[in-house]
Structures are given as structure tokens and as C-alpha cells.
Design a protein around this motif. Sequence first.
Motif, short mmCIF file in Angstrom:
data_model
loop_
_atom_site.label_atom_id
_atom_site.label_comp_id
_atom_site.label_asym_id
_atom_site.label_seq_id
_atom_site.Cartn_x
_atom_site.Cartn_y
_atom_site.Cartn_z
N ARG A 36 0.85 -1.12 0.10
CA ARG A 36 0.07 -0.09 0.24
C ARG A 36 1.05 1.26 0.12
NH1 ARG A 36 -4.57 -2.08 4.22
NH2 ARG A 36 -5.35 -3.67 2.75
N TYR A 38 1.26 5.20 0.90
CA TYR A 38 0.49 6.36 1.84
C TYR A 38 1.26 7.67 1.21
CZ TYR A 38 -1.22 2.69 4.79
OH TYR A 38 -1.93 1.61 5.24
N THR A 41 1.70 13.92 4.95
CA THR A 41 0.76 14.94 5.17
C THR A 41 1.28 16.28 4.92
OG1 THR A 41 1.51 14.79 7.59
CG2 THR A 41 -0.60 13.51 6.74
N ALA A 62 -0.72 10.48 5.99
CA ALA A 62 -2.34 10.20 5.95
C ALA A 62 -2.72 8.83 6.54
CB ALA A 62 -2.93 10.77 4.88
N PRO A 63 -3.70 8.62 7.19
CA PRO A 63 -3.93 7.15 7.88
C PRO A 63 -4.43 6.42 6.69
CG PRO A 63 -5.41 8.85 8.94
CD PRO A 63 -4.26 9.77 7.91
N LYS A 64 -5.18 6.96 5.67
CA LYS A 64 -5.74 6.18 4.59
C LYS A 64 -4.86 6.00 3.54
CE LYS A 64 -9.53 5.90 1.75
NZ LYS A 64 -10.99 6.71 1.28
N PRO A 65 -4.30 4.74 3.00
CA PRO A 65 -3.66 4.82 1.71
C PRO A 65 -4.28 5.24 0.62
CG PRO A 65 -4.53 2.56 2.46
CD PRO A 65 -4.80 3.48 3.23
N VAL A 68 -3.73 0.89 -3.01
CA VAL A 68 -3.86 -0.38 -2.38
C VAL A 68 -3.53 -1.43 -3.06
CG1 VAL A 68 -5.38 0.58 -0.63
CG2 VAL A 68 -6.30 -0.62 -2.66
N ASP A 116 1.98 -3.83 6.31
CA ASP A 116 2.08 -2.91 7.27
C ASP A 116 3.31 -2.40 7.85
OD1 ASP A 116 -0.72 -2.45 7.06
OD2 ASP A 116 -1.01 -4.38 8.35
#
Length: 168
Positions: A36, A38, A41, A62-65, A68, A116
Amino acid sequence: MIRAFATPAFLILALLGAGCQTPPSAPPPLAPLVARFYLETKPGDAGVPVTLPQSGLTITVAPKPVLVEYDIVNAEIAQVELGRCLLVQVSPAAARDLYRLTVSAMGRRLLLAVNDQFVGARPIDAALAEGVVFIFLEMPDDQLPELVARLKLTSANLAAAAHEARKP
């Protein structure tokens, strides 16, 4: 007389013995690999701090990829001027999203996480219009072939599952 029987008997026993050996074991199957991407920010924005394994560089993402494992269609090892890196090719739809994203994110970085674990960062110095991301990884070059093979396997498995899901 004994020699006449011993030679054929020896040959028969040798052939039978060779047939009883177990075949060499196959290498274990490769495990899938979830990759993934990312986006770093903007300064002052909330995010999740991550640390790269070799450089120790901490970057807030950012917490969201933004890409993916479903977006990845191919992976290769690329030899570029600065050395060996990972080439990741994404689907046409993801390539359009990546282009729009990188146009507005100049100066920030795109980070790759596999299962991860963050393993590389790429500065965004130009819009990525071709749907291809070149990224140097913070891991030994001798680990790249297995990583690429696992990424290809995961992409093929996801594509096959998507194809099966579309069947009536």
C-alpha cells in the motif's frame, strides 16, 4: 554361472532402488504480500508518524492509503542511474488518481508499506502520469526478487478473484 545371474540381478536391484527415492521437495509456495502507498501529510496536518527501517527517517503520513494492493497490476526490478529499485505499475483507474494526487502533492513523499511495514519513500518532484512508481526500498537488493515475485503473485491472485466474482 554366478556371474551370469549376478550382473542382471544387480542391475534390477539398482533400478528398483532408484525408483524408490522420494523426489526432491518443491520450494514452499510464496506468501501473498499486501503493498500500500501512503502520502505524506502537509506540514501541520494530523497524521500517523512512521519510521523507515534503515534511515530512521520519521515521516507523518495520512492514515488512509492512496493506492492499495487491488490497484497494483505489476511489479519489476528496475535498474536506474542511482541503482536498483522497485517499479510498481498500477491499473489505469489508479493511474488517473495517482496523477491527480501527485499534481497537488509536489514536494511531499509517497511511502510504500508492505504487510504494514514501511520500507521506502519517494519524493514527488513531478506528476506521475504513466501509472508507474519507481521507489528505492530500505532493504538489501538481494531481497528484491522475492518481494517482486510475491507482489506479482498477489496481483495475479486478486485479478483472478475479481474475474471469478464477475462470472454469472
